[in-house]
Design a protein around this motif. Structure first.
Motif, PDB file in Angstrom:
ATOM      1  N   THR A  70      68.553  33.965 -35.584  1.00  0.00           N
ATOM      2  CA  THR A  70      68.405  35.514 -35.497  1.00  0.00           C
ATOM      3  C   THR A  70      66.913  35.714 -35.034  1.00  0.00           C
ATOM      4  N   VAL A  71      65.808  34.865 -35.709  1.00  0.00           N
ATOM      5  CA  VAL A  71      64.869  34.757 -34.993  1.00  0.00           C
ATOM      6  C   VAL A  71      64.720  34.702 -33.601  1.00  0.00           C
ATOM      7  N   ALA A  72      65.221  33.588 -33.042  1.00  0.00           N
ATOM      8  CA  ALA A  72      65.091  33.244 -31.632  1.00  0.00           C
ATOM      9  C   ALA A  72      65.721  34.432 -30.963  1.00  0.00           C
ATOM     10  N   LEU A  73      67.079  34.946 -31.343  1.00  0.00           N
ATOM     11  CA  LEU A  73      67.382  36.059 -30.631  1.00  0.00           C
ATOM     12  C   LEU A  73      66.587  37.408 -30.540  1.00  0.00           C
ATOM     13  N   ILE A  74      65.666  37.670 -31.517  1.00  0.00           N
ATOM     14  CA  ILE A  74      64.857  38.827 -31.436  1.00  0.00           C
ATOM     15  C   ILE A  74      63.554  38.477 -30.416  1.00  0.00           C
ATOM     16  N   TYR A  75      63.003  37.194 -30.629  1.00  0.00           N
ATOM     17  CA  TYR A  75      62.260  36.729 -29.700  1.00  0.00           C
ATOM     18  C   TYR A  75      62.686  36.748 -28.140  1.00  0.00           C
ATOM     19  N   LEU A  76      63.817  36.451 -27.990  1.00  0.00           N
ATOM     20  CA  LEU A  76      64.518  36.234 -26.545  1.00  0.00           C
ATOM     21  C   LEU A  76      64.892  37.976 -26.061  1.00  0.00           C
ATOM     22  N   ALA A  77      64.981  38.582 -26.878  1.00  0.00           N
ATOM     23  CA  ALA A  77      65.029  40.201 -26.382  1.00  0.00           C
ATOM     24  C   ALA A  77      63.849  40.630 -26.263  1.00  0.00           C
ATOM     25  N   ILE A  78      62.877  40.370 -27.053  1.00  0.00           N
ATOM     26  CA  ILE A  78      61.414  40.940 -26.569  1.00  0.00           C
ATOM     27  C   ILE A  78      60.787  40.326 -25.317  1.00  0.00           C
ATOM     28  N   THR A  79      61.107  38.943 -25.150  1.00  0.00           N
ATOM     29  CA  THR A  79      60.535  38.391 -24.231  1.00  0.00           C
ATOM     30  C   THR A  79      61.077  38.813 -22.709  1.00  0.00           C
ATOM     31  N   THR A  80      62.408  39.131 -22.966  1.00  0.00           N
ATOM     32  CA  THR A  80      63.164  39.593 -21.748  1.00  0.00           C
ATOM     33  C   THR A  80      62.594  40.875 -21.347  1.00  0.00           C
ATOM     34  N   LEU A  81      62.316  41.748 -22.462  1.00  0.00           N
ATOM     35  CA  LEU A  81      61.785  43.126 -21.821  1.00  0.00           C
ATOM     36  C   LEU A  81      60.565  42.980 -21.205  1.00  0.00           C
ATOM     37  N   ILE A  82      59.745  42.044 -21.743  1.00  0.00           N
ATOM     38  CA  ILE A  82      58.319  41.785 -21.021  1.00  0.00           C
ATOM     39  C   ILE A  82      58.564  41.333 -19.697  1.00  0.00           C
ATOM     40  N   THR A  83      59.569  40.242 -19.661  1.00  0.00           N
ATOM     41  CA  THR A  83      59.726  39.718 -18.189  1.00  0.00           C
ATOM     42  C   THR A  83      60.025  40.901 -17.090  1.00  0.00           C
ATOM     43  N   PHE A  84      61.144  41.740 -17.566  1.00  0.00           N
ATOM     44  CA  PHE A  84      61.558  42.964 -16.591  1.00  0.00           C
ATOM     45  C   PHE A  84      60.266  43.734 -16.401  1.00  0.00           C
ATOM     46  N   GLY A  85      59.514  44.180 -17.564  1.00  0.00           N
ATOM     47  CA  GLY A  85      58.272  44.863 -17.466  1.00  0.00           C
ATOM     48  C   GLY A  85      57.266  44.382 -16.475  1.00  0.00           C
ATOM     49  N   VAL A  86      56.950  43.128 -16.464  1.00  0.00           N
ATOM     50  CA  VAL A  86      55.840  42.540 -15.343  1.00  0.00           C
ATOM     51  C   VAL A  86      56.608  42.677 -14.127  1.00  0.00           C
ATOM     52  N   ALA A  87      57.822  42.039 -13.911  1.00  0.00           N
ATOM     53  CA  ALA A  87      58.384  42.349 -12.592  1.00  0.00           C
ATOM     54  C   ALA A  87      58.376  43.883 -12.016  1.00  0.00           C
ATOM     55  N   ALA A  88      58.502  44.875 -12.811  1.00  0.00           N
ATOM     56  CA  ALA A  88      58.450  46.334 -12.242  1.00  0.00           C
ATOM     57  C   ALA A  88      56.944  46.486 -11.929  1.00  0.00           C
ATOM     58  N   LEU A  89      56.121  45.894 -12.573  1.00  0.00           N
ATOM     59  CA  LEU A  89      54.564  46.085 -12.457  1.00  0.00           C
ATOM     60  C   LEU A  89      54.208  45.470 -11.272  1.00  0.00           C
ATOM     61  N   GLU A  90      54.799  44.244 -11.135  1.00  0.00           N
ATOM     62  CA  GLU A  90      54.541  43.528  -9.487  1.00  0.00           C
ATOM     63  C   GLU A  90      54.913  44.279  -8.484  1.00  0.00           C
ATOM     64  N   LYS A  91      56.227  44.824  -8.654  1.00  0.00           N
ATOM     65  CA  LYS A  91      56.887  45.587  -7.750  1.00  0.00           C
ATOM     66  C   LYS A  91      55.808  46.591  -7.384  1.00  0.00           C
ATOM     67  N   TYR A  92      55.473  47.305  -8.126  1.00  0.00           N
ATOM     68  CA  TYR A  92      54.663  48.717  -8.092  1.00  0.00           C
ATOM     69  C   TYR A  92      53.330  48.129  -7.671  1.00  0.00           C
ATOM     70  N   ALA A  93      52.614  47.218  -7.890  1.00  0.00           N
ATOM     71  CA  ALA A  93      51.581  46.686  -7.422  1.00  0.00           C
ATOM     72  C   ALA A  93      51.544  46.167  -5.807  1.00  0.00           C
ATOM     73  N   ASN A  94      52.544  45.594  -5.571  1.00  0.00           N
ATOM     74  CA  ASN A  94      52.805  45.197  -4.233  1.00  0.00           C
ATOM     75  C   ASN A  94      53.665  46.561  -3.224  1.00  0.00           C
TER      76      ASN A  94
END
Length: 231
Positions: A200-224
């Motif tokens: 359960t802990v692993a899945l919670i962390y995976l969900a949060i880190t996935t959101l962070i990954t997509f968020g950073v990808a969106a920021l990179e797309k905007y910055a470039n």
């Protein structure tokens, strides 16, 4: 599943604690990283040397050891200081939240120092000279010319550092902070179902880190975005 449902509220509260630690540690890491990068780029050898010692120390030592030394070291130091003025004091405890957040901020801040330093060095020096030619001060040039371009260059590694901060929050359970790893330990001692609780802990962390990954990808797309328009 019934046992997991019984601990649902505790996992929810633990997740909120994790997110709070993440935000505080991220802010601290960015501050330490920017200060460290500025110091590493300084022409003053003493300032640059101190920044290098900081980077080598916090990147080289195991993170959990730094966390424990930071937590207990500050507590012992403050206790000794307070006892000097008030001998009746027995022990000064440090809130695990702030001790853990600061320790993680310092650790990841050391990595961000090198990321930011490399990004600053990647900026075309001609643009800095042009800013000076237009009459901008060093302060204005730093915040209006150098920092915006530095962020674009630093974003890929910055995303990795954000993920590191999120995963490092699990370490704070060793100093008693009641986040999701701590909750899983308590739940395991009661239910005797370690796989379920830690999964359960692993899945919670995976969900949060996935959101962070997509968020950073969106920021990179905007910055470039300006680079795509130039093709």
């Amino acid at each position: 599943m019934a046992d997991l449902a019984a601990w649902g509220d505790d996992f929810l509260l633990g997740t909120l604690v994790v997110l709070k630690v993440f935000v505080v540690a991220l802010i601290m890491a960015v501050i330490f990283g920017l200060i460290g990068a500025a110091a590493r780029l300084s022409r003053n050898r003493i300032v640059s040397g101190l920044a290098k010692v900081y980077v080598v120390t916090f990147r080289g030592a195991p993170e959990i050891i730094i966390l424990l030394i930071f937590y207990f070291g500050i507590a012992v130091s403050l206790t000794a200081l307070v006892q000097y003025f008030d001998p009746a004091t027995k022990f000064v405890d440090i809130p695990p939240f702030w001790a853990g957040s600061t320790a993680i901020g310092l650790i990841v801040g050391a990595y961000m120092t090198e990321t930011f330093r490399g990004a600053f060095l990647g900026i075309d020096h001609g643009q800095v000279e042009s800013a000076y030619a237009l009459g901008l001060s060093k302060f204005q040039t730093f915040f209006h010319v150098r920092v915006p371009q530095m962020w674009r260059l630093a974003l890929p590694n910055f995303g990795n550092h954000m993920l590191s901060i999120m995963k490092d929050t699990a370490l704070i359970s060793v100093i008693g902070l009641e986040e999701i790893t701590f909750v899983a330990q308590m739940a395991t001692s009661v239910t005797r179902q370690p796989f379920t609780m830690y999964m359960t802990v692993a899945l919670i962390y995976l969900a949060i880190t996935t959101l962070i990954t997509f968020g950073v990808a969106a920021l990179e797309k905007y910055a470039n975005r300006h680079l795509r328009g130039a093709r």
